[in-house]
Design a protein around this motif. Structure first.
Motif, PDB file in Angstrom:
ATOM      1  N   ARG A 255       0.842  -1.201   0.000  1.00  0.00           N
ATOM      2  CA  ARG A 255       0.000   0.000   0.000  1.00  0.00           C
ATOM      3  C   ARG A 255       0.872   1.243   0.000  1.00  0.00           C
ATOM      4  O   ARG A 255       1.977   1.242   0.552  1.00  0.00           O
ATOM      5  CB  ARG A 255      -0.879   0.069   1.251  1.00  0.00           C
ATOM      6  CG  ARG A 255      -1.812  -1.078   1.480  1.00  0.00           C
ATOM      7  CD  ARG A 255      -2.395  -1.025   2.890  1.00  0.00           C
ATOM      8  NE  ARG A 255      -3.283   0.108   3.101  1.00  0.00           N
ATOM      9  CZ  ARG A 255      -3.623   0.579   4.313  1.00  0.00           C
ATOM     10  NH1 ARG A 255      -3.111   0.037   5.412  1.00  0.00           N
ATOM     11  NH2 ARG A 255      -4.436   1.597   4.425  1.00  0.00           N
ATOM     12  N   LEU A 256       0.354   2.321  -0.611  1.00  0.00           N
ATOM     13  CA  LEU A 256       0.938   3.649  -0.479  1.00  0.00           C
ATOM     14  C   LEU A 256      -0.040   4.490   0.317  1.00  0.00           C
ATOM     15  O   LEU A 256      -1.183   4.688  -0.105  1.00  0.00           O
ATOM     16  CB  LEU A 256       1.193   4.281  -1.850  1.00  0.00           C
ATOM     17  CG  LEU A 256       2.464   3.898  -2.596  1.00  0.00           C
ATOM     18  CD1 LEU A 256       2.557   4.689  -3.903  1.00  0.00           C
ATOM     19  CD2 LEU A 256       3.704   4.150  -1.753  1.00  0.00           C
ATOM     20  N   ASP A 267      -2.922   0.352  -3.871  1.00  0.00           N
ATOM     21  CA  ASP A 267      -2.991  -0.866  -3.074  1.00  0.00           C
ATOM     22  C   ASP A 267      -2.997  -2.054  -4.028  1.00  0.00           C
ATOM     23  O   ASP A 267      -3.819  -2.120  -4.940  1.00  0.00           O
ATOM     24  CB  ASP A 267      -4.271  -0.868  -2.229  1.00  0.00           C
ATOM     25  CG  ASP A 267      -4.294  -1.978  -1.189  1.00  0.00           C
ATOM     26  OD1 ASP A 267      -3.287  -2.699  -1.063  1.00  0.00           O
ATOM     27  OD2 ASP A 267      -5.324  -2.099  -0.501  1.00  0.00           O
ATOM     28  N   THR A 268      -2.058  -2.965  -3.851  1.00  0.00           N
ATOM     29  CA  THR A 268      -1.988  -4.165  -4.686  1.00  0.00           C
ATOM     30  C   THR A 268      -1.905  -5.395  -3.786  1.00  0.00           C
ATOM     31  O   THR A 268      -1.050  -5.458  -2.901  1.00  0.00           O
ATOM     32  CB  THR A 268      -0.763  -4.125  -5.620  1.00  0.00           C
ATOM     33  OG1 THR A 268      -0.854  -2.978  -6.471  1.00  0.00           O
ATOM     34  CG2 THR A 268      -0.706  -5.382  -6.482  1.00  0.00           C
ATOM     35  N   VAL A 269      -2.805  -6.343  -4.024  1.00  0.00           N
ATOM     36  CA  VAL A 269      -2.871  -7.550  -3.209  1.00  0.00           C
ATOM     37  C   VAL A 269      -2.826  -8.779  -4.120  1.00  0.00           C
ATOM     38  O   VAL A 269      -3.587  -8.856  -5.091  1.00  0.00           O
ATOM     39  CB  VAL A 269      -4.164  -7.603  -2.368  1.00  0.00           C
ATOM     40  CG1 VAL A 269      -4.161  -8.845  -1.480  1.00  0.00           C
ATOM     41  CG2 VAL A 269      -4.323  -6.343  -1.532  1.00  0.00           C
ATOM     42  N   THR A 270      -1.949  -9.714  -3.820  1.00  0.00           N
ATOM     43  CA  THR A 270      -1.895 -10.985  -4.549  1.00  0.00           C
ATOM     44  C   THR A 270      -2.073 -12.119  -3.551  1.00  0.00           C
ATOM     45  O   THR A 270      -1.258 -12.312  -2.647  1.00  0.00           O
ATOM     46  CB  THR A 270      -0.555 -11.157  -5.289  1.00  0.00           C
ATOM     47  OG1 THR A 270      -0.370 -10.068  -6.190  1.00  0.00           O
ATOM     48  CG2 THR A 270      -0.544 -12.466  -6.081  1.00  0.00           C
ATOM     49  N   SER A 271      -3.189 -12.846  -3.717  1.00  0.00           N
ATOM     50  CA  SER A 271      -3.507 -13.958  -2.821  1.00  0.00           C
ATOM     51  C   SER A 271      -3.360 -15.273  -3.567  1.00  0.00           C
ATOM     52  O   SER A 271      -3.832 -15.403  -4.702  1.00  0.00           O
ATOM     53  CB  SER A 271      -4.937 -13.830  -2.287  1.00  0.00           C
ATOM     54  OG  SER A 271      -5.115 -12.604  -1.594  1.00  0.00           O
ATOM     55  N   THR A 272      -2.740 -16.249  -2.928  1.00  0.00           N
ATOM     56  CA  THR A 272      -2.526 -17.563  -3.547  1.00  0.00           C
ATOM     57  C   THR A 272      -3.016 -18.655  -2.614  1.00  0.00           C
ATOM     58  O   THR A 272      -2.643 -18.703  -1.443  1.00  0.00           O
ATOM     59  CB  THR A 272      -1.035 -17.793  -3.849  1.00  0.00           C
ATOM     60  OG1 THR A 272      -0.538 -16.722  -4.656  1.00  0.00           O
ATOM     61  CG2 THR A 272      -0.828 -19.110  -4.577  1.00  0.00           C
ATOM     62  N   LYS A 292      -5.309 -11.475  -7.991  1.00  0.00           N
ATOM     63  CA  LYS A 292      -4.585 -10.206  -7.862  1.00  0.00           C
ATOM     64  C   LYS A 292      -5.572  -9.055  -7.971  1.00  0.00           C
ATOM     65  O   LYS A 292      -6.356  -8.997  -8.918  1.00  0.00           O
ATOM     66  CB  LYS A 292      -3.505 -10.077  -8.942  1.00  0.00           C
ATOM     67  CG  LYS A 292      -2.648  -8.821  -8.790  1.00  0.00           C
ATOM     68  CD  LYS A 292      -1.519  -8.799  -9.804  1.00  0.00           C
ATOM     69  CE  LYS A 292      -0.627  -7.572  -9.609  1.00  0.00           C
ATOM     70  NZ  LYS A 292       0.509  -7.551 -10.565  1.00  0.00           N
ATOM     71  N   THR A 293      -5.525  -8.175  -6.995  1.00  0.00           N
ATOM     72  CA  THR A 293      -6.393  -7.001  -6.978  1.00  0.00           C
ATOM     73  C   THR A 293      -5.535  -5.750  -6.958  1.00  0.00           C
ATOM     74  O   THR A 293      -4.746  -5.544  -6.030  1.00  0.00           O
ATOM     75  CB  THR A 293      -7.318  -7.012  -5.742  1.00  0.00           C
ATOM     76  OG1 THR A 293      -8.081  -8.228  -5.726  1.00  0.00           O
ATOM     77  CG2 THR A 293      -8.266  -5.817  -5.784  1.00  0.00           C
ATOM     78  N   VAL A 294      -5.680  -4.941  -7.996  1.00  0.00           N
ATOM     79  CA  VAL A 294      -4.956  -3.668  -8.081  1.00  0.00           C
ATOM     80  C   VAL A 294      -5.969  -2.549  -7.881  1.00  0.00           C
ATOM     81  O   VAL A 294      -6.897  -2.383  -8.682  1.00  0.00           O
ATOM     82  CB  VAL A 294      -4.242  -3.512  -9.436  1.00  0.00           C
ATOM     83  CG1 VAL A 294      -3.525  -2.164  -9.503  1.00  0.00           C
ATOM     84  CG2 VAL A 294      -3.252  -4.657  -9.657  1.00  0.00           C
ATOM     85  N   THR A 295      -5.785  -1.794  -6.817  1.00  0.00           N
ATOM     86  CA  THR A 295      -6.728  -0.726  -6.471  1.00  0.00           C
ATOM     87  C   THR A 295      -6.092   0.629  -6.752  1.00  0.00           C
ATOM     88  O   THR A 295      -4.978   0.909  -6.306  1.00  0.00           O
ATOM     89  CB  THR A 295      -7.136  -0.813  -5.004  1.00  0.00           C
ATOM     90  OG1 THR A 295      -7.688  -2.103  -4.740  1.00  0.00           O
ATOM     91  CG2 THR A 295      -8.187   0.245  -4.678  1.00  0.00           C
ATOM     92  N   THR A 296      -6.802   1.441  -7.504  1.00  0.00           N
ATOM     93  CA  THR A 296      -6.361   2.807  -7.783  1.00  0.00           C
ATOM     94  C   THR A 296      -7.374   3.795  -7.219  1.00  0.00           C
ATOM     95  O   THR A 296      -8.561   3.464  -7.031  1.00  0.00           O
ATOM     96  CB  THR A 296      -6.196   3.051  -9.297  1.00  0.00           C
ATOM     97  OG1 THR A 296      -7.430   2.719  -9.974  1.00  0.00           O
ATOM     98  CG2 THR A 296      -5.086   2.167  -9.861  1.00  0.00           C
TER      99      THR A 296
END
Length: 300
Positions: A255-256, A267-272, A292-296
């Motif tokens: 996160r920034l 915010d970038t989240v990568t779940s495996t 993968k979720t990329v939030t802008t």
């Protein structure tokens, strides 16, 4: 004098080569203080890759939400409204508002008790036969309240008022619910890795590394299988059913965040998740799912 000159020369050389005494790590203090009237359009771009054996499938979707922050004395009210593709309010949805304290912790989900009362009033003898009774309604509403409190704690409450140094890492354990009533322990490291400029804001780059505890997962899987077998037996199903033999869960996130307000700028989240399943007549099959979720964020 010659000795002094040599010492000065060596000191200068050491500084040039980066051998001088290291400076203290930068210190950051977080404060939850989003300006009154702040409005942001949050866009979540989600991609999911699922692979079972040699079969592979991909899916992608996007969701938008308008988030408005308002401040009333020491209380903040945040309203989230789901939007359609064109930016209009999504049909059939209602805004969700919460009240937060000065540290970003959720105090109240606005009007949730009115919604509870309205849902309870709709219960009929027919709905009770389907399990839609008072207990079910209360569980659903209470779960929504708990989710909001947990989400805001992770978003701001965990950080507000805290002072950290760049490079510092927090280690913690928490829980993840695999299914109602069955949770696993997850271990997380939160690292404050550095600073970065985003839209003119001096943001902290916060990195999360999360993994489910193997022993906890094993116990949870055993409970799930036992519950499944119990239901199957009650229904008279004596056939051999697929069994989950093992599972791994991990997540990486970055996160920034503006430490002066705790507003997010990316915010970038990568779940495996990987599962090993024994299927009668087919052997053991491994399924892996990567989301993968990329939030802008676009501030208005």
């Amino acid at each position: 004098m010659k000795h002094l000159t040599t010492c000065v020369t060596l000191a200068v050389l050491a500084a040039m080569l980066g051998l001088a005494r290291p400076t203290a790590a930068q210190t950051i203090t977080f404060k939850f203080n989003p300006p009154h009237g702040t409005t942001v359009i949050q866009t979540d771009a989600i991609s999911i890759v699922k692979q079972t054996g040699t079969d592979k499938s991909t899916d992608s979707r996007e969701s938008k939400m308008r988030v408005v922050f308002k401040k009333f004395g020491n209380i903040f009210q945040v309203t989230r409204t789901k939007l359609g593709p064109a930016g209009q309010i999504a049909p059939g949805t209602e805004p969700v508002s919460v009240k937060l304290d000065g540290k970003g912790n959720c105090l109240e989900v606005v009007d949730i008790e009115k919604k509870r009362k309205a849902l309870l009033a709709k219960i009929t003898p027919a709905s009770r036969e389907k399990g839609l009774d008072e207990k079910y309604v209360n569980e659903v509403v209470d779960a929504q309240i708990a989710l909001q409190k947990k989400s805001w704690k992770e978003y701001a409450g965990k950080f507000a008022g805290k002072t950290v140094k760049i490079g510092q890492a927090w280690k913690e354990s928490t829980s993840l619910e695999l299914m109602p009533g069955i949770s696993v322990t997850i271990k997380r490291t939160i690292t404050f890795v550095g600073m970065a400029q985003k839209y003119g804001k001096n943001c902290v780059r916060i990195r999360y590394s999360t993994v489910a505890d193997p022993a906890s997962l094993k116990t949870a899987i055993a409970k799930i299988m036992a519950e499944r077998d119990k239901v199957a037996k009650a229904q008279g199903n004596t056939a051999k059913l697929p069994r989950v033999l093992g599972m791994t869960i991990k997540e990486e996130r970055e996160r920034l965040v503006d430490p002066a307000t705790l507003l997010e700028y990316s915010d970038t989240v990568t779940s495996t998740r990987s599962e090993q399943v024994s299927i009668p007549g087919q052997g053991t099959i491994t399924t892996s799912t990567v989301q993968k979720t990329v939030t802008t964020y676009k501030y208005e």
